[in-house]
Design a protein around this motif. Structure first.
Motif, PDB file in Angstrom:
ATOM      1  N   ASP A 188      25.486  50.323  31.984  1.00 47.78           N
ATOM      2  CA  ASP A 188      26.885  49.941  31.808  1.00 47.78           C
ATOM      3  C   ASP A 188      27.764  51.138  32.169  1.00 47.78           C
ATOM      4  O   ASP A 188      27.864  52.095  31.412  1.00 47.78           O
ATOM      5  CB  ASP A 188      27.115  49.520  30.355  1.00 47.78           C
ATOM      6  CG  ASP A 188      28.511  48.960  30.106  1.00 47.78           C
ATOM      7  OD1 ASP A 188      29.440  49.297  30.880  1.00 47.78           O
ATOM      8  OD2 ASP A 188      28.678  48.197  29.150  1.00 47.78           O
ATOM      9  N   GLN A 189      28.391  51.073  33.345  1.00 48.28           N
ATOM     10  CA  GLN A 189      29.260  52.153  33.813  1.00 48.28           C
ATOM     11  C   GLN A 189      30.735  51.770  33.753  1.00 48.28           C
ATOM     12  O   GLN A 189      31.577  52.427  34.371  1.00 48.28           O
ATOM     13  CB  GLN A 189      28.891  52.527  35.257  1.00 48.28           C
ATOM     14  CG  GLN A 189      27.457  53.006  35.441  1.00 48.28           C
ATOM     15  CD  GLN A 189      27.249  54.421  34.936  1.00 48.28           C
ATOM     16  OE1 GLN A 189      28.184  55.103  34.528  1.00 48.28           O
ATOM     17  NE2 GLN A 189      26.011  54.864  34.959  1.00 48.28           N
ATOM     18  N   GLY A 190      31.056  50.712  33.027  1.00 50.73           N
ATOM     19  CA  GLY A 190      32.442  50.271  32.927  1.00 50.73           C
ATOM     20  C   GLY A 190      32.684  49.015  33.744  1.00 50.73           C
ATOM     21  O   GLY A 190      31.875  48.621  34.582  1.00 50.73           O
ATOM     22  N   VAL A 191      33.833  48.392  33.504  1.00 51.84           N
ATOM     23  CA  VAL A 191      34.096  47.083  34.097  1.00 51.84           C
ATOM     24  C   VAL A 191      34.494  47.152  35.570  1.00 51.84           C
ATOM     25  O   VAL A 191      34.433  46.134  36.275  1.00 51.84           O
ATOM     26  CB  VAL A 191      35.184  46.335  33.298  1.00 51.84           C
ATOM     27  CG1 VAL A 191      34.698  46.032  31.889  1.00 51.84           C
ATOM     28  CG2 VAL A 191      36.481  47.143  33.255  1.00 51.84           C
ATOM     29  N   THR A 206      27.452  44.593  34.485  1.00 52.23           N
ATOM     30  CA  THR A 206      26.431  44.967  35.475  1.00 52.23           C
ATOM     31  C   THR A 206      27.073  45.375  36.798  1.00 52.23           C
ATOM     32  O   THR A 206      27.882  44.637  37.360  1.00 52.23           O
ATOM     33  CB  THR A 206      25.470  43.781  35.706  1.00 52.23           C
ATOM     34  OG1 THR A 206      24.909  43.375  34.444  1.00 52.23           O
ATOM     35  CG2 THR A 206      24.355  44.162  36.662  1.00 52.23           C
ATOM     36  N   LEU A 207      26.712  46.541  37.294  1.00 53.78           N
ATOM     37  CA  LEU A 207      27.260  47.052  38.547  1.00 53.78           C
ATOM     38  C   LEU A 207      26.878  46.159  39.730  1.00 53.78           C
ATOM     39  O   LEU A 207      25.788  45.612  39.778  1.00 53.78           O
ATOM     40  CB  LEU A 207      26.751  48.467  38.803  1.00 53.78           C
ATOM     41  CG  LEU A 207      27.330  49.573  37.908  1.00 53.78           C
ATOM     42  CD1 LEU A 207      26.470  50.828  37.997  1.00 53.78           C
ATOM     43  CD2 LEU A 207      28.767  49.883  38.296  1.00 53.78           C
ATOM     44  N   THR A 208      27.794  46.086  40.686  1.00 59.46           N
ATOM     45  CA  THR A 208      27.541  45.312  41.908  1.00 59.46           C
ATOM     46  C   THR A 208      27.383  46.227  43.115  1.00 59.46           C
ATOM     47  O   THR A 208      27.418  45.769  44.257  1.00 59.46           O
ATOM     48  CB  THR A 208      28.700  44.332  42.162  1.00 59.46           C
ATOM     49  OG1 THR A 208      29.932  45.062  42.249  1.00 59.46           O
ATOM     50  CG2 THR A 208      28.809  43.303  41.044  1.00 59.46           C
ATOM     51  N   SER A 209      27.193  47.508  42.869  1.00 63.83           N
ATOM     52  CA  SER A 209      27.178  48.492  43.958  1.00 63.83           C
ATOM     53  C   SER A 209      26.045  48.262  44.950  1.00 63.83           C
ATOM     54  O   SER A 209      26.223  48.452  46.161  1.00 63.83           O
ATOM     55  CB  SER A 209      27.093  49.906  43.384  1.00 63.83           C
ATOM     56  OG  SER A 209      26.018  50.017  42.464  1.00 63.83           O
TER      57      SER A 209
END
Length: 291
Positions: A188-191, A206-209
């Motif tokens: 969790d790295q933020g919204v 969840t990151l979408t990177s």
């Protein structure tokens, strides 16, 4: 912590790097058992995560799993000695590789290696870098001297260490040049640049990177997992086949697929996943915090 404060840590890790691996691993496991007995913020986070993700398990099972996890986490901290200061040969000896793709393929397409935060992720990445070129993304720590030390030691076998906040253009350039990129996006790295999708049935930020970078770099996405082997026999780095139809037209679908794959691996050895992280730190609008 300033640079001077790092000296005792570096000295300890250097000592640990020359001790027998099995001794360090056993000592770390025993120390983890001891530390689990003490009340702590990290223990609280672990148990909250386990209750959310495994609601059908009993309180005793949560405690047993939490204790086993502390053993693995503390052990992994002590094993930083051999990872950060041991030779390439010493790392090769304790990490075996099993790959479903040809790692020596000179004509391989652009590749993103999708990692997950099991306790062995760092030694698995370093094992790969002892023989093959790779770039690896990292998240900057709040403690600058410690962050610089970690970045330097993780990249000492030639891995190009790239801060996560770096422009996507640089990462895409590396992919298109033929250098694979290792990236973990399961925390969790933020919204920002994230979506809420289920993780063991709980909505998780969840990151979408990985999905975005794969599209920009026209890259295949290859999952990898490093597991701790039983009986203090080291680790196994498993590199899987590329995900089919990934990325898709939907970042939300891709994020859900990533979590689904991760769930299958966690169920193989749940005590080894990084439960000390606040995986549900951010919650959907209207949902109460859990920590």
């Amino acid at each position: 912590m300033d640079k001077l404060g790092l000296f005792p840590i570096i000295a300890l890790l250097r000592v640990l790097s020359v001790l027998p691996y099995s001794f360090v691993a056993r000592f770390g496991s025993a120390l983890g058992t001891t530390l689990y007995r003490l009340p702590s913020r990290r223990k609280h986070i672990v148990l909250v995560n386990l209750r959310l993700c495994f609601p059908t398990k009993s309180a005793l099972e949560h405690e047993q799993l939490g204790r086993a996890h502390f053993q693995h986490v503390v052990r992994s901290y002590l094993e930083r000695g051999i990872q950060w200061f041991g030779s390439a040969k010493s790392i090769d000896r304790i990490v075996q590789i099993e790959s479903e793709i040809d790692l020596d393929d000179k004509n391989a397409p652009p590749t993103i290696f999708m990692g997950f935060h099991f306790v062995g992720i760092e030694v698995g990445c370093m094992r790969y870098s002892t023989h093959l070129p790779v770039a690896s993304l990292y998240t900057r720590m709040s403690n600058a001297p410690m962050c610089d030390l970690a970045r330097r030691q993780r990249g000492r076998f030639g891995a190009e260490m790239i801060e996560r906040a770096t422009s996507a253009r640089k990462i895409v350039g590396l992919l298109r040049s033929g250098k694979p990129v290792m990236l973990a996006a399961d925390m969790d790295q933020g919204v920002d640049n994230s979506v809420f999708v289920p993780f063991f049935g709980v909505e998780a930020c969840t990151l979408t990177s990985i999905s975005r970078l794969a599209k920009l770099g026209r890259a295949r996405v290859v999952p990898f997992v490093t597991e701790v082997l039983p009986d203090f026999r080291g680790y196994k780095l498993t590199i899987f086949k590329p995900l089919s139809d990934y990325p898709s037209s939907s970042e939300t679908v891709d994020a859900r697929r990533m979590n689904e794959f991760l769930e299958t691996q966690i169920l193989r050895f749940p005590e080894q996943y990084y439960w000390v992280h606040r995986r549900f730190k951010h919650r959907p609008v209207g949902m109460a915090g859990v920590y």
